[in-house]
Scaffold this active site. Structure first.
Site, PDB file in Angstrom:
ATOM      1  N   ASP A 182       0.816  -1.217   0.000  1.00 37.61           N
ATOM      2  CA  ASP A 182       0.000   0.000   0.000  1.00 37.61           C
ATOM      3  C   ASP A 182       0.851   1.269   0.000  1.00 37.61           C
ATOM      4  OD1 ASP A 182      -2.123  -1.838   0.383  1.00 37.61           O
ATOM      5  OD2 ASP A 182      -1.919  -1.685   2.549  1.00 37.61           O
ATOM      6  N   GLU A 199     -11.209   1.057  -3.562  1.00 36.94           N
ATOM      7  CA  GLU A 199     -10.570   1.444  -2.303  1.00 36.94           C
ATOM      8  C   GLU A 199      -9.312   2.237  -2.629  1.00 36.94           C
ATOM      9  OE1 GLU A 199      -9.202  -2.103  -0.254  1.00 36.94           O
ATOM     10  OE2 GLU A 199      -8.743  -3.090  -2.147  1.00 36.94           O
TER      11      GLU A 199
END
Length: 536
Positions: free
Chosen positions: A15, A187
């Site tokens: 991420d 997301e």
């Protein structure tokens, strides 16, 4: 320009959020249940990266005791507004079942080293938050939105609201500005502004082998957002045989000379079962702008080799790491969940002392310190001094993913007090979390004296060794399947396990008497092995 081989942050570093301030680049990555929270790496050239800080270091910022595996710190966003650094993160308290509990926070600091502030609480409506500093001075907060009524998944879009730093709160209206595309599971939002366009970069398709990066744009921050004409702009889902799989969840940065790069998470599966032992790693891709749309050079499939300004020094990657404890716990090591590390370990007289606490599978307080596995093949070694009196006290060397998956060579004792060596293995025990029984036969050892413990991983094969003082190393136990310590076997079904393999030292005292174990040193030795096809 020279080529760098992906990933640029090997091992568990998912991420990525990238930022440039002047000539300095920073990448923040998720740490999940590992403490302290958030890893921030620094580079001058996009090729050579150094871990410089983990900013979430105290209870007021982060307390993960009780957080399940693969919860904790998700998808941090690191930005700079010209005056200070901003770090946005989620501390996930529950992710499985019908509901997710996802409080989101902001901390700030005048410099990357800190001091980092106590957090502002923002909301709990979803995860993967980020903050965007608009050119009119306004600050906008976005996160994915959850709706537990949606089935089979609760991903409901990207919500936008203004953040007022004067009061430390979200203010004004909020709106679901982007529902995502047919790839689903939208997301990881990041907002940018370029040539009057607001660009929304998101992750879609889940974090498994269908993962992707989507881009959309609008003239108004509130939308509507039109999707990129060649969506997705990055994915491995249609190229199952390239080295970099699971490509998605990206962020972009511009160099001083105007080039654009995208960093993204990726995985390098091994074995016929496609298991990502090293977890989700950070890779980089060169990008370019055309007609106010961003494109990945040679995309949308990710490239293994990418041109960047710098030349990487790979000698550091292959260097043996000999860790001692004279100056505290080395920066490569983390522990699990607790903001009170003094209860689980101490460093004194050059030794690491682990205080026996809860079991190796505890979600609250276990004495385990470990570093990331960053190579497909390696050796790890330590020496332990431990005097257990029964089978409820054990300490030693572990290859660890989570409570469902680990291998653990322990110094323990039989119920009659005779000290012995015992290998514990969870062996992909989803959904029970139980260890595999029966254990390999224990080996009796003298009740006093230090013991050297070692493991060797060569691709898929894991072998433990031990030696008493003055003796040579001997094999103990069978050859285990090291690929089990991986995302795909991490105790959850698809898209559910998010960390990566660690190796380190642990100590448990299930009698509650806090029996200590002392470790002299720790060695991590990378090995170049012929089966490691995608090694850097």
């Amino acid at each position: 320009m020279p080529l760098v081989r992906n990933p640029i942050l090997p091992g568990f570093n998912p991420d990525p959020s990238i930022l440039r301030v002047g000539d300095d680049y920073y990448i923040a990555t998720s740490t999940f249940e590992w403490y302290p929270g958030v890893q921030i790496h620094h580079s001058k050239d996009l090729a050579n990266w150094e871990l410089i800080v983990r900013p979430l270091t105290r209870k007021s910022q982060l307390d993960m005791r009780g957080n399940p595996d693969s919860c904790g710190v998700w998808a941090p966003c690191l930005t700079h507004d010209g005056e200070k650094f901003w770090l946005v993160y989620t501390d996930v308290k529950r992710k499985d079942g019908s509901f997710k509990d996802t409080p989101n926070y902001i901390v700030t600091a005048p410099s990357i080293e800190g001091p980092w502030s106590d957090p502002f609480y923002l909301n709990s409506s979803g995860f993967d938050p980020s903050i965007f500093h608009d050119d009119d001075g306004k600050k906008w907060f976005v996160n994915m939105l959850q709706d537990h009524r949606r089935r089979p998944r609760s991903f409901a879009g990207i919500v936008l609201q203004e953040f007022d730093p004067a009061v430390g709160k979200l203010v004004g209206p909020k709106k679901n500005i982007f529902l995502g595309t047919d790839l689903d599971l939208v997301e990881g939002p990041h907002l940018y502004k370029r040539n009057g366009w607001y660009h929304m970069l998101t992750a879609e398709g889940g974090t498994g082998y269908e993962h992707a990066v989507t881009l959309a744009r609008s003239r108004d921050i509130w939308g509507p957002y039109e999707v990129h004409p060649q969506n997705p702009i990055l994915t491995s889902k249609d190229t199952p045989f390239v080295a970099l799989q699971r490509a998605g969840h990206g962020d972009i940065v511009d160099t001083p000379d105007g080039k654009t790069y995208l960093v993204h998470l990726t995985g390098r599966p091994t074995t016929q079962d496609r298991r990502c032992v090293l977890g989700r790693e950070t890779a980089i891709q060169e990008a370019y702008w055309k007609d106010d749309w961003l494109y990945i050079k040679d995309g949308p499939s990710p490239s293994l080799h990418v041109e960047v300004p710098g030349v990487r020094d790979d000698s550091k990657y292959w260097a043996e790491q000999n860790y001692t404890f004279e100056d505290g716990l080395p920066k490569d090591f983390q522990w699990l969940r607790t903001p009170e590390p003094e209860r689980i370990f101490a460093t004194d007289n050059g030794k690491l002392t682990l205080f026996g606490r809860e079991s190796v599978g505890s979600w609250f307080e276990q004495s385990l310190v470990a570093r990331r596995q960053t190579h497909f093949s390696y050796d790890a070694e330590t020496v332990v001094d431990f005097s257990p009196t029964d089978e409820r006290q054990f300490a030693g060397l572990t290859a660890y993913y989570c409570r469902f998956n680990f291998f653990y060579l322990t110094v323990t004792a039989h119920s009659d007090g005779q000290r012995e060596l015992l290998i514990m293995s969870s062996e992909a025990s989803w959904p029970t979390g139980s260890m595999k029984l029966p254990f390999a036969d224990p080996v009796q050892i003298p009740n006093e004296g230090k013991v050297k413990l070692k493991l060797e991983i060569r691709g898929r094969d894991l072998q433990f060794f031990y030696a008493l003082e003055g003796d040579d190393l001997k094999k103990i136990g069978p050859v285990f399947d090291a690929s089990i310590v991986s995302d795909e076997c991490g105790g959850h079904q698809a898209h559910g396990s998010f960390t990566g393999a660690f190796v380190g030292m642990a100590c448990s005292d299930l009698n509650g008497t806090v029996l200590p174990a002392k470790f002299d040193y720790f060695v991590y030795r990378p090995v170049q092995h012929t089966t490691d096809r995608y090694e850097i």
